[in-house]
Design a protein around this motif. Sequence first.
Motif, mmCIF file in Angstrom:
data_model
loop_
_atom_site.group_PDB
_atom_site.id
_atom_site.type_symbol
_atom_site.label_atom_id
_atom_site.label_comp_id
_atom_site.label_asym_id
_atom_site.label_seq_id
_atom_site.Cartn_x
_atom_site.Cartn_y
_atom_site.Cartn_z
ATOM 1 N N LYS A 65 0.841 -1.202 0.000
ATOM 2 C CA LYS A 65 0.000 0.000 0.000
ATOM 3 C C LYS A 65 0.869 1.242 0.000
ATOM 4 C CE LYS A 65 -3.633 -0.545 2.428
ATOM 5 N NZ LYS A 65 -4.565 -0.685 3.559
ATOM 6 N N GLY A 66 0.538 2.186 -0.864
ATOM 7 C CA GLY A 66 1.308 3.413 -0.975
ATOM 8 C C GLY A 66 2.460 3.330 -1.949
ATOM 9 N N ARG A 67 2.819 2.117 -2.364
ATOM 10 C CA ARG A 67 3.908 1.939 -3.330
ATOM 11 C C ARG A 67 3.410 1.381 -4.657
ATOM 12 N NH1 ARG A 67 7.796 -1.718 -2.350
ATOM 13 N NH2 ARG A 67 6.442 -3.103 -1.122
ATOM 14 N N PHE A 68 2.395 0.552 -4.613
ATOM 15 C CA PHE A 68 1.853 -0.083 -5.816
ATOM 16 C C PHE A 68 0.505 0.546 -6.154
ATOM 17 C CE2 PHE A 68 4.002 -4.557 -5.405
ATOM 18 C CZ PHE A 68 5.232 -3.927 -5.245
ATOM 19 N N THR A 69 0.249 0.697 -7.454
ATOM 20 C CA THR A 69 -1.027 1.244 -7.910
ATOM 21 C C THR A 69 -1.541 0.426 -9.080
ATOM 22 O OG1 THR A 69 -0.330 3.475 -7.265
ATOM 23 C CG2 THR A 69 -2.237 3.286 -8.733
ATOM 24 N N LEU A 70 -2.780 0.004 -8.981
ATOM 25 C CA LEU A 70 -3.407 -0.752 -10.059
ATOM 26 C C LEU A 70 -4.281 0.184 -10.881
ATOM 27 C CD1 LEU A 70 -5.023 -4.247 -9.826
ATOM 28 C CD2 LEU A 70 -6.245 -2.383 -10.922
ATOM 29 N N SER A 71 -4.251 -0.013 -12.187
ATOM 30 C CA SER A 71 -5.116 0.780 -13.061
ATOM 31 C C SER A 71 -5.590 -0.085 -14.221
ATOM 32 C CB SER A 71 -4.373 2.007 -13.588
ATOM 33 O OG SER A 71 -3.252 1.625 -14.366
ATOM 34 N N ARG A 72 -6.680 0.352 -14.823
ATOM 35 C CA ARG A 72 -7.216 -0.355 -15.995
ATOM 36 C C ARG A 72 -7.110 0.531 -17.228
ATOM 37 N NH1 ARG A 72 -10.763 -4.817 -15.136
ATOM 38 N NH2 ARG A 72 -11.723 -4.974 -13.070
ATOM 39 N N ASP A 73 -6.816 -0.076 -18.358
ATOM 40 C CA ASP A 73 -6.923 0.586 -19.647
ATOM 41 C C ASP A 73 -7.882 -0.262 -20.468
ATOM 42 O OD1 ASP A 73 -6.678 1.518 -22.280
ATOM 43 O OD2 ASP A 73 -4.598 2.116 -21.983
ATOM 44 N N ASN A 74 -9.131 0.119 -20.459
ATOM 45 C CA ASN A 74 -10.153 -0.704 -21.109
ATOM 46 C C ASN A 74 -9.970 -0.758 -22.624
ATOM 47 O OD1 ASN A 74 -11.287 -1.235 -18.608
ATOM 48 N ND2 ASN A 74 -12.747 0.460 -18.760
ATOM 49 N N ALA A 75 -9.449 0.303 -23.201
ATOM 50 C CA ALA A 75 -9.217 0.310 -24.650
ATOM 51 C C ALA A 75 -8.203 -0.757 -25.042
ATOM 52 C CB ALA A 75 -8.758 1.684 -25.100
ATOM 53 N N LYS A 76 -7.262 -1.022 -24.133
ATOM 54 C CA LYS A 76 -6.235 -2.029 -24.398
ATOM 55 C C LYS A 76 -6.577 -3.374 -23.769
ATOM 56 C CE LYS A 76 -2.435 1.303 -24.772
ATOM 57 N NZ LYS A 76 -1.110 1.725 -24.238
ATOM 58 N N ASN A 77 -7.724 -3.417 -23.072
ATOM 59 C CA ASN A 77 -8.133 -4.653 -22.401
ATOM 60 C C ASN A 77 -7.022 -5.154 -21.474
ATOM 61 O OD1 ASN A 77 -10.401 -6.336 -22.067
ATOM 62 N ND2 ASN A 77 -9.569 -7.907 -23.427
#
Length: 122
Positions: A65-77
């Motif tokens: 926590k505080g070091r890792f970040t998850l994100s989504r790019d739906n255009a790239k699936n």
Amino acid sequence: QLQVVESGGDLVQPGGSLRLSCAASGFTLDEYAVGWFRQAPGKEREGIVCISTTLGTTYYKNSVKGRFTLSRDNAKNTVFLQMNSLKPEDTAVYYCAADPDDLCGMGSRSIWGQGTQVTVSS
């Protein structure tokens, strides 16, 4: 064929950063919960991050926590895991799992990748 493929693992110095990718094919990834797991040599696999589809919430294990970040790019699936301030204890094979049952990869219908190696060492 439904599959996810992880990439982006590498050798990095302590304090460095990496961005891992989890690319899906054969299905729409944003309809699935996605969990990131890691397994270090001699240790059990542990879940570190999960994004839920039901709540739209992301959960982080305290150690990242505080070091890792998850994100989504739906255009790239694709789902990304940005890892900053890496430590030697982050060294592991990292896996992503897409879960249609919103169980963060713990469901029986989860789709797992083959993993990508992250090594943090000077």
